[in-house]
Design a protein around this motif. Sequence first.
Motif: not given
Length: 321
Positions: A20, A23, A27, A153-155
């Motif tokens: 999280q 993310q 973002q 994003g990261h996820l």
Amino acid sequence: MKWGAVFLLLCGLMGAATAQDGQQRAQSAGKGLIGQPGPAAALTSIDGQHIDLAALYGKQPVYLKFWASWCTPCNQQAPGFEKIYEQYGKRIAVVSVNAGYSETSADVRAFIAKYKLQMPTVIDDGSLAAKLHLRVTPQHIVIDSSGRIVHVGHLDDQELHAVLERVANTRPAAGSIALAPQATAPASFKIGDLVTGISIKTLAGKTITPAAGKPRALVFFSPWCESYLRETRPATSAACERVRIESEKMARDRGTEWIAIASPLWTSRADLAAYAKEKHTSIPLALDEDGAIFRAFGVRDIPVIVMLDAQGRVSKVLAQP
């Protein structure tokens, strides 16, 4: 509940918290990119394939995924990345982008072989990362068929897959395609070069310019190097610790001013301040907010020490094995 189950639960919670955090960082860094034109960058894969991003816009969507071989979530997402390529590779230009940070070409090829990645892979020199505000690994960038950035994003999550499905099934809008300007990357300073145009602002708010009449030592590092890389890159982790300790000792000689400069990858000002408190550092610390100082000296590995003489010329570059 047994202790083994408690341990697994805690590990899961920590992993979720880290994901999280990644993310949120991605973002936040990419907020200003959404809706903007994709970068006009000419890339070359490690196998010699030429990829002109600008030529793709208006024809098909583009999915760029930044990663590092030492990055735990990158390894976790790699099998899913290959599945995405198998599913969308004919409708979306999928490009694997190694961040080129503390990597060797052998590391990159070993990662590709381990996960049987078939999409083209390029190793970034820091310029594409700068254009796309790379702050974490992995970092996903989705550009629609009209050449606009629609996702950062990261996820590897439902949101990413929904965006990929949407852009894969959306035809490019009529009209010209807007392109971000393709700036020419400045040459990095070499030994003997006079350093100009560089300004370093420390966490304490002091602004330092290299040509200020005093020899300086610039230590390029990441605050997570010692801890995060201890398992995946033990030699690099040990080198980071050694350089920190030795730099602190040598900085006691006031004849040379020492400054430690952190990459923005996985590092904020708050992270850097926490590191300073934990390690009890006396050397001034600075965050290279957009990676410009790292690029100016061509630094892609850590730790590296760049020595400047009193006139502000590069006198020596010390790269740790």
